[in-house]
Design a protein around this motif. Structure first.
Motif, short mmCIF file in Angstrom:
data_model
loop_
_atom_site.label_atom_id
_atom_site.label_comp_id
_atom_site.label_asym_id
_atom_site.label_seq_id
_atom_site.Cartn_x
_atom_site.Cartn_y
_atom_site.Cartn_z
N ALA A 115 1.00 -1.31 0.03
CA ALA A 115 -0.04 0.00 0.10
C ALA A 115 0.92 1.06 -0.01
O ALA A 115 0.58 2.36 -0.64
N SER B 106 2.63 1.30 -3.82
CA SER B 106 1.55 1.28 -4.97
C SER B 106 0.70 2.60 -5.14
O SER B 106 0.87 3.35 -4.35
N GLU B 107 0.57 2.83 -6.31
CA GLU B 107 -0.50 3.96 -6.89
C GLU B 107 -1.93 3.48 -6.62
O GLU B 107 -2.71 4.18 -7.20
N SER B 108 -2.08 2.28 -6.64
CA SER B 108 -3.44 1.65 -6.38
C SER B 108 -4.38 2.42 -5.42
O SER B 108 -4.29 2.22 -4.27
N ARG B 109 -5.31 3.10 -5.86
CA ARG B 109 -6.15 3.75 -5.03
C ARG B 109 -7.06 2.86 -4.20
O ARG B 109 -7.37 2.92 -3.01
N MET B 110 -7.39 1.53 -4.88
CA MET B 110 -8.37 0.51 -4.01
C MET B 110 -7.51 -0.20 -3.00
O MET B 110 -7.73 -0.22 -1.72
N LEU B 111 -6.04 -0.54 -3.25
CA LEU B 111 -5.25 -1.02 -2.26
C LEU B 111 -5.09 -0.24 -1.19
O LEU B 111 -5.23 -0.42 0.17
N THR B 112 -4.89 1.05 -1.28
CA THR B 112 -4.69 2.06 -0.41
C THR B 112 -5.66 2.16 0.39
O THR B 112 -5.75 2.06 1.71
N SER C 106 -7.19 -1.66 2.30
CA SER C 106 -6.23 -2.18 3.10
C SER C 106 -6.22 -1.99 4.69
O SER C 106 -6.09 -2.98 5.37
N TRP D 269 -15.63 9.73 -1.60
CA TRP D 269 -14.46 9.21 -1.67
C TRP D 269 -13.83 10.21 -0.56
O TRP D 269 -13.05 9.55 0.34
#
Length: 178
Positions: free
Chosen positions: A45, A48-54, A57, A148
């Motif tokens: 997290a 990563s640049e992944s919004r969903m993972l951040t 998590s 969001w």
């Protein structure tokens, strides 16, 4: 036909011991997944640049904590039933463990996992909130933006309070068979 009641203590004992063995196996899997997965998830997290993972998590860490609490509570419930309904005296296993206060290792392990889990939760939550705070506003405010930016923070607060209340409520049930 006999009017004598059946003595079902031995089948109950065998059945509960199988359940306890399966529960301990699930606890081991949850512990290992959490102790290995939480640092890996935190690292992923962070880089990563992944919004969903951040954003998801922190909730995954809370899920591990609640799964562990549930399994540990199931384990102690089975032990409590054995102690109260199946065993006949103070010399039996669950009575002996309770009387000699030998559940302290389980209590320490439970507390350690909860503290480490909450530590990783706070780290991941700070990263997620930082990500949400840096979210640029759109040219015109949309429902998606408000969800969001603010709705997700409210959901984090609700999830945090729910897990903390659940941990406080069931802590004693997860570490003792009395």
């Amino acid at each position: 036909m006999s009017n004598e009641p059946l003595d079902l203590r031995l089948p109950y004992f065998e059945s509960l011991r199988r359940e306890i063995k399966a529960t301990k196996s699930r606890i081991f899997i949850i512990l290992m997944s959490g102790l290995i997965g939480a640092p890996l998830l935190t690292y992923a997290a962070s880089v990563s640049e992944s919004r969903m993972l951040t954003l998801l998590s922190p909730l995954l860490i809370l899920l591990f904590l609640v799964l562990y609490l549930a399994e540990q509570t199931l384990l102690m419930r089975a032990a409590r039933y054995l102690r109260e309904k199946v065993e006949s005296g103070d010399g039996d296993w669950e009575h002996w463990i309770a009387d000699t206060h030998q559940r302290s290792a389980e209590q320490q392990l439970f507390a350690m996992f909860v503290v480490i889990g909450l530590f990783f939760y706070v780290l991941l939550l700070m990263k997620a909130v930082e990500f949400l705070q840096e979210m640029p506003p759109t040219d015109f405010a949309t429902y998606s933006y408000f969800f969001w930016r603010y709705g997700l923070m409210i959901m984090y607060v609700i999830a945090t309070l729910w897990v903390l209340v659940t941990l406080l409520r069931f802590w004693r049930h997860a570490v003792t068979n009395k």
